[in-house]
Write a protein that holds these residues in place. Structure first.
Motif, PDB file in Angstrom:
ATOM      1  N   ALA A   1      64.701  64.876  42.273  1.00  0.00           N
ATOM      2  CA  ALA A   1      65.579  63.723  42.155  1.00  0.00           C
ATOM      3  C   ALA A   1      65.950  63.176  43.528  1.00  0.00           C
TER       4      ALA A   1
ATOM      5  N   HIS B   1      63.523  56.950  48.283  1.00  0.00           N
ATOM      6  CA  HIS B   1      62.584  55.855  48.426  1.00  0.00           C
ATOM      7  C   HIS B   1      63.093  54.537  47.898  1.00  0.00           C
ATOM      8  N   VAL B   2      64.348  54.503  47.650  1.00  0.00           N
ATOM      9  CA  VAL B   2      64.909  53.286  47.106  1.00  0.00           C
ATOM     10  C   VAL B   2      65.741  52.616  48.181  1.00  0.00           C
ATOM     11  N   HIS B   3      65.446  51.368  48.452  1.00  0.00           N
ATOM     12  CA  HIS B   3      66.392  50.670  49.311  1.00  0.00           C
ATOM     13  C   HIS B   3      66.812  49.361  48.675  1.00  0.00           C
TER      14      HIS B   3
ATOM     15  N   GLU C   1      55.704  46.699  45.445  1.00  0.00           N
ATOM     16  CA  GLU C   1      56.963  45.998  45.719  1.00  0.00           C
ATOM     17  C   GLU C   1      57.093  45.605  47.177  1.00  0.00           C
TER      18      GLU C   1
ATOM     19  N   TRP D   1      62.942  39.058  45.318  1.00  0.00           N
ATOM     20  CA  TRP D   1      62.937  39.926  46.491  1.00  0.00           C
ATOM     21  C   TRP D   1      62.055  41.158  46.299  1.00  0.00           C
TER      22      TRP D   1
ATOM     23  N   VAL E   1      51.016  46.652  35.141  1.00  0.00           N
ATOM     24  CA  VAL E   1      49.852  47.459  34.774  1.00  0.00           C
ATOM     25  C   VAL E   1      48.646  46.521  34.731  1.00  0.00           C
TER      26      VAL E   1
ATOM     27  N   PRO F   1      54.548  49.526  29.150  1.00  0.00           N
ATOM     28  CA  PRO F   1      54.706  49.655  30.598  1.00  0.00           C
ATOM     29  C   PRO F   1      55.432  50.949  30.932  1.00  0.00           C
ATOM     30  N   PRO F   2      55.056  51.596  32.024  1.00  0.00           N
ATOM     31  CA  PRO F   2      55.693  52.872  32.356  1.00  0.00           C
ATOM     32  C   PRO F   2      57.183  52.683  32.621  1.00  0.00           C
TER      33      PRO F   2
ATOM     34  N   PRO G   1      61.378  56.217  36.695  1.00  0.00           N
ATOM     35  CA  PRO G   1      61.607  57.651  36.659  1.00  0.00           C
ATOM     36  C   PRO G   1      63.027  57.977  36.204  1.00  0.00           C
TER      37      PRO G   1
ATOM     38  N   ALA H   1      70.424  62.329  38.617  1.00  0.00           N
ATOM     39  CA  ALA H   1      70.861  62.192  40.006  1.00  0.00           C
ATOM     40  C   ALA H   1      70.395  60.862  40.606  1.00  0.00           C
ATOM     41  N   ILE H   2      69.535  60.154  39.871  1.00  0.00           N
ATOM     42  CA  ILE H   2      68.971  58.928  40.454  1.00  0.00           C
ATOM     43  C   ILE H   2      69.703  57.719  39.903  1.00  0.00           C
ATOM     44  N   ARG H   3      70.002  56.802  40.768  1.00  0.00           N
ATOM     45  CA  ARG H   3      70.516  55.543  40.293  1.00  0.00           C
ATOM     46  C   ARG H   3      69.581  54.453  40.805  1.00  0.00           C
ATOM     47  N   VAL H   4      68.538  54.196  40.049  1.00  0.00           N
ATOM     48  CA  VAL H   4      67.571  53.190  40.459  1.00  0.00           C
ATOM     49  C   VAL H   4      68.010  51.868  39.853  1.00  0.00           C
TER      50      VAL H   4
ATOM     51  N   VAL I   1      67.817  47.856  39.111  1.00  0.00           N
ATOM     52  CA  VAL I   1      66.666  46.995  38.847  1.00  0.00           C
ATOM     53  C   VAL I   1      66.312  46.205  40.109  1.00  0.00           C
TER      54      VAL I   1
ATOM     55  N   ALA J   1      66.121  47.142  43.116  1.00  0.00           N
ATOM     56  CA  ALA J   1      65.816  47.992  44.268  1.00  0.00           C
ATOM     57  C   ALA J   1      64.316  48.156  44.414  1.00  0.00           C
ATOM     58  N   LYS J   2      63.899  48.400  45.626  1.00  0.00           N
ATOM     59  CA  LYS J   2      62.492  48.667  45.867  1.00  0.00           C
ATOM     60  C   LYS J   2      62.298  50.176  45.944  1.00  0.00           C
ATOM     61  N   SER J   3      61.230  50.649  45.374  1.00  0.00           N
ATOM     62  CA  SER J   3      60.953  52.070  45.481  1.00  0.00           C
ATOM     63  C   SER J   3      59.519  52.235  45.932  1.00  0.00           C
ATOM     64  N   ARG J   4      59.226  53.387  46.519  1.00  0.00           N
ATOM     65  CA  ARG J   4      57.828  53.632  46.840  1.00  0.00           C
ATOM     66  C   ARG J   4      57.512  55.106  46.675  1.00  0.00           C
ATOM     67  N   PRO J   5      56.269  55.407  46.347  1.00  0.00           N
ATOM     68  CA  PRO J   5      55.925  56.803  46.137  1.00  0.00           C
ATOM     69  C   PRO J   5      56.004  57.562  47.452  1.00  0.00           C
TER      70      PRO J   5
END
Lengths: 590, 217
Positions: free
Chosen positions: A4, A10-12, A121, A552, A561, B16-17, B20, B24-27, B29, B31-35
């Motif tokens: 987690a 990785h979120v900004h 993104e 953004w 997909v 669509p997937p 995650p 504990a995660i607050r993603v 909408v 926000a940018k995420s990357r692997p």
């Protein structure tokens, strides 16, 4: 818990402040536009310099009002001195090759559209991306400063041949601090491009959306990817070369400066250096640089042509493989810039073969573009016109390459306008046509507004006819023995060629003026243009699946997909004659 | 010519997937995420570019060597000590690498051990750079400066450029330490892995440069 926390890292979040949004932005789209804007400033500056040069070539004794204000020593009474002519030439070449032909099609459009077209993104390393632009921006400022220092801009050409570029102010005006600024600027530029290339490669390899296999990427994505592979290696060589040049200039080393040079009545305190070494290092970068300029344009043009033809190319795969082989061969041909350098003639022969070989993938691509056009119902838009113009320029400029690739012919033509005509058409103007095609095509996506098509077409015809009027006669001048890099041809055997020079100059002034139509169209459309729909050209790739301009985070937090290859045209799809890459509908071939 | 038509696949279509999940995660909408893996390919790409740069320096050496003023340079023995230090630092970083996974999983003693080894690596890295500086001082004491002869020029360029890249690695180590000692919520395992790959590469690159310096300068 560990997993987690990894995710959270990785979120900004979206930026809030004006500076974060528009200046020091991490968003690839803003960075792409910044690169494009910088290229725009550079291209108009470079064009103004070419106007000054052309004016002086046609009317060597005519005064240019106000020029004395820019440089008292360079243009006393408004008449350009031979040294200042070389300064203008150097700055024109450096601005155009580095800050326009590399920045706009590769760093500009690539930054904006590569992540979107693969369904990401952002870039893999947004911070490096921001750094990449700002380092490039500082490089531009450093170079530009050379106009305003007492020494003036350097005179050694965009290729900065040693020992002229390495010895310092004894060699003449512009070769003191002017040349220092050039070397520092280009070193910074290399760092910027290395960071950019790193980002492009990692992004393409790692951040593709689900279903976006490598072969499903649009051709322009491929072009940017291949270009970044070339750029990564090319700028990694130019950077050491520039560092050694700086050491020769500032620390007294002798990498490029031979013994026994007497300049300004002073024996230079250097020995044993090799001027040829600079040429080898420079052109090892310099030839791949040609493809850094042209490959993205090839990608853009393929993308635009397919969309305008409403059918796929004869073979998109062959285009991609051709670009790869051009990228590969680009490393073996640098010596063809050095046929007259005094290099071993056997080496010339060895460099001649791969140079002729590289015309094969280039010809294959041209034949695919032309063959695909056969029977196509081409939609004539500003974008497709410039794409056709690209093919035309690429062929016209490329044909003279066959001659120059042969050492025996090149020795006669090398120092003449023939070469100037060749490279301006095949890499300069052709790449510019690619940039313009991309601009008319993607402007709606980038700004949310349409450009004016009538002005766009007018701009195309002026530019297309104008550039032929400028650069075709260069070939005749070259064959007549008109040497390049001279500031005037009044008192010698070249005087009879002066009328042709005047014709070229008038053509250049008109063509240059035509570019202001484009500038007006760009600025006016940005604020007053018709609002653009999401998919104005009925394209299939992912950039058309999101709003214009994109939010953004590109896909609004969703993960696209991909179900199809990039160019599904000429079908009976649910929306029309095409199926978008992210549409789950199945294609049934009857 | 075959004409293609399209049909939509029967429901349920591929959904669509989902983003995650995990409490504990607050993603958000917006926000940018990357692997987490991008830096792994990134470090290899960077290594590729650095290799190319040093290949350019090396080819410059081969061309420059052809001139008549090529001499010979006695390599300061200190260089071998520095080499040992740098190789040892690779070893200590691996020691840290071995326990970091357990440390990140929450085992406090493993984390402490991992951190300790990174500190040792950092110290050895700084020692290496200081040692290189001493080697330059020794050369300078012999009257061999950057511009004295082509051999000394290349010596300073090779060692200087390498030291600069090692300093980059040291910055990365400091970053890793800061992340490990600070809030571990934002520690990325791939950051550690990439730093380790880069650090080992610095050792390998140095061995290559030492070989070139020893054989050619």
């Amino acid at each position: 818990m560990a997993e987690a926390s990894v995710q959270q890292a990785h979120v900004h979040a979206p930026p809030e402040s004006f500076i974060r949004k528009n200046v020091f932005s991490l968003d690839h789209k803003t960075i792409g536009k910044q690169y494009y804007g910088l290229a725009l400033v550079a291209v108009f500056t470079g064009m103004a310099l070419s106007w000054l040069m052309r004016f002086h070539l046609a009317w060597p004794n005519a005064k240019i009002a106000g020029l004395e204000l820019l440089s008292k020593a360079g243009a006393p009474g408004g008449v350009i001195t031979p040294e200042y002519y070389l300064s203008l030439l150097t700055m024109h070449g450096t601005l155009m090759v580095f800050f326009v032909l590399t920045n706009a099609p590769f760093a500009g459009f690539g930054n904006y559209f590569l992540p979107i077209q693969i369904g990401a993104e952002d870039m893999a390393f947004p911070r490096f991306n921001m750094m990449s632009f700002w380092v490039t921006f500082v490089a531009f400022l450093v170079l530009f400063t050379a106009f305003f220092i007492p020494d003036g801009p350097p005179t050694s050409g965009w290729t900065a041949y040693a020992p002229l570029s390495a010895v310092g102010s004894d060699a003449g005006p512009g070769l003191g601090w002017g040349q220092n600024l050039w070397a520092i600027s280009i070193s910074l530029f290399c760092i910027g491009q290395l960071l950019g290339s790193l980002n492009f490669i990692s992004t393409t390899l790692d951040l593709r959306a689900k279903g976006m296999t490598l072969m499903r990427m649009p051709i322009c994505t491929w072009a940017w990817f291949i270009t970044s592979c070339i750029g990564l290696l090319a700028f990694a060589v130019l950077l050491p070369a520039c560092l050694l040049l700086i050491l020769d200039r500032m620390a007294g080393t002798s990498f490029f400066i031979p013994a026994g040079l007497v300049l300004s009545d002073r024996l230079q305190n250097h020995a044993g250096g090799s001027p040829l070494l600079w040429q080898h290092l420079f052109w090892f970068f310099g030839h791949p640089e040609v493809y850094i300029a042209i490959l993205p344009a090839m990608g853009i043009v393929s993308h635009v042509l397919i969309t305008s033809m409403r059918k796929p190319l004869l073979s998109a795969k062959v285009i991609i493989y051709s670009m790869m082989s051009i990228g590969f061969l680009s490393w073996m041909v640098w010596g063809h810039h050095m046929f007259v350098s005094g290099m071993n003639p056997f080496s010339s022969l060895l460099f001649s073969f791969p140079t002729l070989t590289i015309t094969i993938p280039a010809t294959i691509m041209t034949l695919i573009w032309l063959g695909s056009l056969y029977g196509a119902n081409l939609q004539i838009t500003s974008a497709s016109l410039f794409a056709l113009g690209f093919v035309s320029m690429f062929v016209s400029g490329g044909v003279s390459g066959f001659f120059l690739a042969q050492p025996s012919i090149d020795i006669y033509l090398h120092a003449t306008y023939f070469v100037v005509g060749h490279f301006h058409m095949v890499m300069g103007v052709a790449a510019i046509f690619g940039i313009l095609s991309g601009t008319y095509f993607w402007f709606p996506k980038m700004s949310g507004r349409m450009m004016n098509e009538t002005l766009g077409k007018l701009h195309f015809w002026i530019t297309f006819v104008g550039t032929y009027c400028i650069f075709m006669p260069f070939h005749y001048l070259g064959m007549a023995g008109n040497v390049r890099r001279y500031s005037s041809f009044v008192d010698d055997f070249m005087a009879p060629l002066l009328p042709l020079h005047k014709f070229i100059t008038i053509a250049a002034l008109i063509t240059g003026a035509g570019q202001f139509i484009f500038l007006y169209n760009l600025i006016h459309s940005r604020f007053r243009g018709k609002p653009a729909p999401q998919n104005p050209w009925n394209g299939t790739s992912l950039e058309w699946s999101i709003p214009s301009p994109p939010p953004w985070n590109n896909f609004g937090g969703k993960h696209p997909v991909v179900y199809h290859d990039s160019y599904q045209y000429g079908l009976k799809g649910s929306k029309g004659d095409y199926v978008m890459q992210d549409s789950p509908e199945q294609i049934v071939t009857e | 010519m075959t004409m293609s038509t399209t049909t939509f696949p029967p429901a349920p279509a591929q959904a669509p997937p989902l983003p995650p999940e995990g409490n504990a995660i607050r993603v958000s909408v917006m926000a940018k995420s990357r692997p987490p893996d991008a830096s792994r390919s990134g470090i290899w790409v960077a290594i590729f570019a650095i290799t190319m740069s040093f290949a350019a320096f090396t080819s410059a050496l081969f061309v420059r060597q052809g001139s008549g003023d090529w001499t010979h340079l006695v390599v300061p023995p200190l260089l071998y000590v520095n080499t040992a230090v740098l190789l040892m630092s690779s070893f200590t970083l691996e020691m840290s690498h071995r326990v970091i996974a357990r440390g990140l999983a929450g085992e406090a003693s493993a984390l402490r051990s991992s951190l300790r080894w990174v500190f040792v690596t950092l110290a050895l890295g700084l020692t290496f750079v200081a040692g290189q500086y001493l080697a330059w001082r020794k050369l300078a004491a012999q009257g061999l400066y950057l511009a004295t002869n082509p051999n000394s020029s290349f010596f300073y360029v090779f060692t200087g450029m390498h030291a600069l890249h090692v300093l980059g690695g040291i910055t990365a180590l400091v970053y890793v330490i800061r992340r490990l000692t600070g809030s571990r919520d934002v520690f990325r395992r791939s950051t550690f892995d990439s730093t380790a790959i880069y650090w080992h590469f610095m050792g390998g690159l140095w061995l290559y440069l030492l070989f070139v310096i020893r054989m050619r300068l």
